[in-house]
Design a protein around this motif. Sequence first.
Motif, mmCIF file in Angstrom:
data_model
loop_
_atom_site.group_PDB
_atom_site.id
_atom_site.type_symbol
_atom_site.label_atom_id
_atom_site.label_comp_id
_atom_site.label_asym_id
_atom_site.label_seq_id
_atom_site.Cartn_x
_atom_site.Cartn_y
_atom_site.Cartn_z
ATOM 1 N N LYS A 241 15.334 -68.230 -5.811
ATOM 2 C CA LYS A 241 15.661 -69.574 -6.317
ATOM 3 C C LYS A 241 16.889 -69.529 -7.220
ATOM 4 O O LYS A 241 17.702 -70.457 -7.222
ATOM 5 C CB LYS A 241 14.468 -70.138 -7.088
ATOM 6 C CG LYS A 241 13.289 -70.530 -6.207
ATOM 7 C CD LYS A 241 12.286 -71.377 -6.978
ATOM 8 C CE LYS A 241 11.115 -71.779 -6.116
ATOM 9 N NZ LYS A 241 10.057 -70.765 -6.063
ATOM 10 N N ASP A 242 17.027 -68.473 -8.014
ATOM 11 C CA ASP A 242 18.111 -68.417 -9.007
ATOM 12 C C ASP A 242 19.435 -67.915 -8.447
ATOM 13 O O ASP A 242 20.498 -68.268 -8.967
ATOM 14 C CB ASP A 242 17.689 -67.537 -10.194
ATOM 15 C CG ASP A 242 16.703 -68.245 -11.113
ATOM 16 O OD1 ASP A 242 16.732 -69.495 -11.149
ATOM 17 O OD2 ASP A 242 15.904 -67.572 -11.784
ATOM 18 N N LEU A 243 19.381 -67.072 -7.406
ATOM 19 C CA LEU A 243 20.633 -66.604 -6.793
ATOM 20 C C LEU A 243 21.109 -67.673 -5.816
ATOM 21 O O LEU A 243 20.393 -68.013 -4.875
ATOM 22 C CB LEU A 243 20.401 -65.263 -6.083
ATOM 23 C CG LEU A 243 20.175 -64.064 -7.015
ATOM 24 C CD1 LEU A 243 19.586 -62.878 -6.245
ATOM 25 C CD2 LEU A 243 21.463 -63.646 -7.716
ATOM 26 N N PRO A 244 22.305 -68.232 -6.027
ATOM 27 C CA PRO A 244 22.711 -69.423 -5.275
ATOM 28 C C PRO A 244 22.899 -69.231 -3.771
ATOM 29 O O PRO A 244 22.807 -70.179 -3.010
ATOM 30 C CB PRO A 244 24.040 -69.827 -5.934
ATOM 31 C CG PRO A 244 24.490 -68.644 -6.706
ATOM 32 C CD PRO A 244 23.283 -67.867 -7.055
ATOM 33 N N ASN A 245 23.139 -67.995 -3.327
ATOM 34 C CA ASN A 245 23.440 -67.782 -1.900
ATOM 35 C C ASN A 245 22.572 -66.649 -1.363
ATOM 36 O O ASN A 245 23.072 -65.627 -0.902
ATOM 37 C CB ASN A 245 24.935 -67.452 -1.765
ATOM 38 C CG ASN A 245 25.419 -67.545 -0.329
ATOM 39 O OD1 ASN A 245 24.681 -67.937 0.567
ATOM 40 N ND2 ASN A 245 26.649 -67.137 -0.103
ATOM 41 N N SER A 246 21.248 -66.831 -1.451
ATOM 42 C CA SER A 246 20.333 -65.721 -1.121
ATOM 43 C C SER A 246 19.374 -66.067 0.011
ATOM 44 O O SER A 246 19.079 -67.230 0.280
ATOM 45 C CB SER A 246 19.529 -65.309 -2.357
ATOM 46 O OG SER A 246 18.709 -66.366 -2.798
ATOM 47 N N THR A 247 18.900 -65.007 0.661
ATOM 48 C CA THR A 247 17.906 -65.097 1.741
ATOM 49 C C THR A 247 16.771 -64.147 1.383
ATOM 50 O O THR A 247 17.025 -63.028 0.932
ATOM 51 C CB THR A 247 18.519 -64.651 3.084
ATOM 52 O OG1 THR A 247 19.742 -65.368 3.292
ATOM 53 C CG2 THR A 247 17.574 -64.920 4.240
ATOM 54 N N PHE A 248 15.537 -64.578 1.603
ATOM 55 C CA PHE A 248 14.368 -63.788 1.189
ATOM 56 C C PHE A 248 13.469 -63.456 2.384
ATOM 57 O O PHE A 248 13.186 -64.315 3.213
ATOM 58 C CB PHE A 248 13.568 -64.588 0.149
ATOM 59 C CG PHE A 248 12.324 -63.897 -0.328
ATOM 60 C CD1 PHE A 248 12.370 -62.971 -1.355
ATOM 61 C CD2 PHE A 248 11.094 -64.172 0.265
ATOM 62 C CE1 PHE A 248 11.213 -62.331 -1.788
ATOM 63 C CE2 PHE A 248 9.943 -63.538 -0.158
ATOM 64 C CZ PHE A 248 10.006 -62.616 -1.190
ATOM 65 N N PHE A 249 13.049 -62.168 2.449
ATOM 66 C CA PHE A 249 12.069 -61.725 3.446
ATOM 67 C C PHE A 249 11.014 -60.879 2.749
ATOM 68 O O PHE A 249 11.335 -60.131 1.812
ATOM 69 C CB PHE A 249 12.726 -60.842 4.527
ATOM 70 C CG PHE A 249 13.627 -61.582 5.458
ATOM 71 C CD1 PHE A 249 13.113 -62.296 6.540
ATOM 72 C CD2 PHE A 249 14.996 -61.566 5.267
ATOM 73 C CE1 PHE A 249 13.961 -62.976 7.410
ATOM 74 C CE2 PHE A 249 15.848 -62.241 6.122
ATOM 75 C CZ PHE A 249 15.332 -62.950 7.194
ATOM 76 N N SER A 250 9.783 -60.963 3.214
ATOM 77 C CA SER A 250 8.769 -60.033 2.714
ATOM 78 C C SER A 250 7.948 -59.509 3.891
ATOM 79 O O SER A 250 7.771 -60.204 4.890
ATOM 80 C CB SER A 250 7.859 -60.694 1.681
ATOM 81 O OG SER A 250 7.081 -61.700 2.266
ATOM 82 N N PHE A 251 7.482 -58.262 3.738
ATOM 83 C CA PHE A 251 6.696 -57.613 4.781
ATOM 84 C C PHE A 251 5.242 -57.487 4.342
ATOM 85 O O PHE A 251 4.966 -57.081 3.207
ATOM 86 C CB PHE A 251 7.262 -56.220 5.088
ATOM 87 C CG PHE A 251 8.656 -56.237 5.645
ATOM 88 C CD1 PHE A 251 8.940 -56.908 6.824
ATOM 89 C CD2 PHE A 251 9.690 -55.583 4.979
ATOM 90 C CE1 PHE A 251 10.227 -56.928 7.336
ATOM 91 C CE2 PHE A 251 10.975 -55.593 5.482
ATOM 92 C CZ PHE A 251 11.256 -56.269 6.666
ATOM 93 N N LYS A 252 4.339 -57.791 5.253
ATOM 94 C CA LYS A 252 2.904 -57.656 4.962
ATOM 95 C C LYS A 252 2.530 -56.173 4.915
ATOM 96 O O LYS A 252 3.202 -55.336 5.511
ATOM 97 C CB LYS A 252 2.082 -58.372 6.039
ATOM 98 C CG LYS A 252 2.226 -59.883 5.965
ATOM 99 C CD LYS A 252 1.308 -60.572 6.944
ATOM 100 C CE LYS A 252 1.328 -62.062 6.649
ATOM 101 N NZ LYS A 252 1.431 -62.876 7.838
ATOM 102 N N ASN A 253 1.425 -55.890 4.235
ATOM 103 C CA ASN A 253 0.884 -54.522 4.150
ATOM 104 C C ASN A 253 1.958 -53.521 3.751
ATOM 105 O O ASN A 253 2.066 -52.431 4.317
ATOM 106 C CB ASN A 253 0.255 -54.107 5.488
ATOM 107 C CG ASN A 253 -0.856 -55.062 5.896
ATOM 108 O OD1 ASN A 253 -1.578 -55.588 5.048
ATOM 109 N ND2 ASN A 253 -0.985 -55.314 7.183
#
Length: 277
Positions: A241-253
């Motif tokens: 949210k705070d980084l203006p030009n960011s993409t987020f991914f998360s991996f399960k387990n």
Amino acid sequence: MEKSHYYCSTMNILGVNVHYEVYEKYPTKPTMVLIHGFLSSSFCYRKIIPLLENEFRIIAIDLPPFGKTEKSTRFVHSYKNMANLVIQLVESLQIKKAYIVGHSMGGQVSLIAAKERPDLFEKVVLLCSSGYMKRVHPTLIFGSYVPYFYLCIKHWLARQGVLKNLYNVVYDRSLIDQEMMDGYMEPFHDDRIFMALNRMIRDHEGDLGAEELKLIEQPSLLIWGDEDKIVPVQVGERLNKDLPNSTFFSFKNTGHLVPEERPEHVTEKIFDFCQAN
């Protein structure tokens, strides 16, 4: 005989001898700088370097006092100083533009380096980056001035033990083998690391705040493990949210050590991110 595309070297920067490794299978490829986390070293990237080196020239740096870098009590172990050290090393290697990748504490160092030098670091990859941590408690800072306090640090780390620490940072414990334990344990055979960690307690200034993060305009890729016990996934979502030009991914387990646990997936995300305009 085929020429080796790997070498390691030491460079004196800001009064400390810094160990770094260079992988240049294709020297004309874009440069990627790898920064490890707290109590770690460039060893943490051992599984993704072979996957990355076909597309990037890789510089892996051991931050002081970790890995094979000098364990100095004179060096100021603040994030800002570590970022400055990274900048100076990259510039000394005649690199004009690079991607920077930081795991855990190395994420904060990478963010500061990117904030200070947007001309040098064009994209940022954060792997379970630390975020929003305050300066250590004043009692601990006071303790760092007590003679032989470093022995308390040594005792605390020894009591934790390498296996317990690895249990905290990986989700799938079957990944932990002797090579992994030896690799993470090796730098701690030198007692000077505990003296330097004592200095680090004093110098640590806390993470970048929301207003500072909003000034980092380079594209940023954030990769997390859903089961991260060290830096919970909510920290990554907040950074996103705070980084203006960011993409987020998360991996399960997946836990905190994403480069060890998901090397192929992490590499694939990095490739896609770096190749996008």
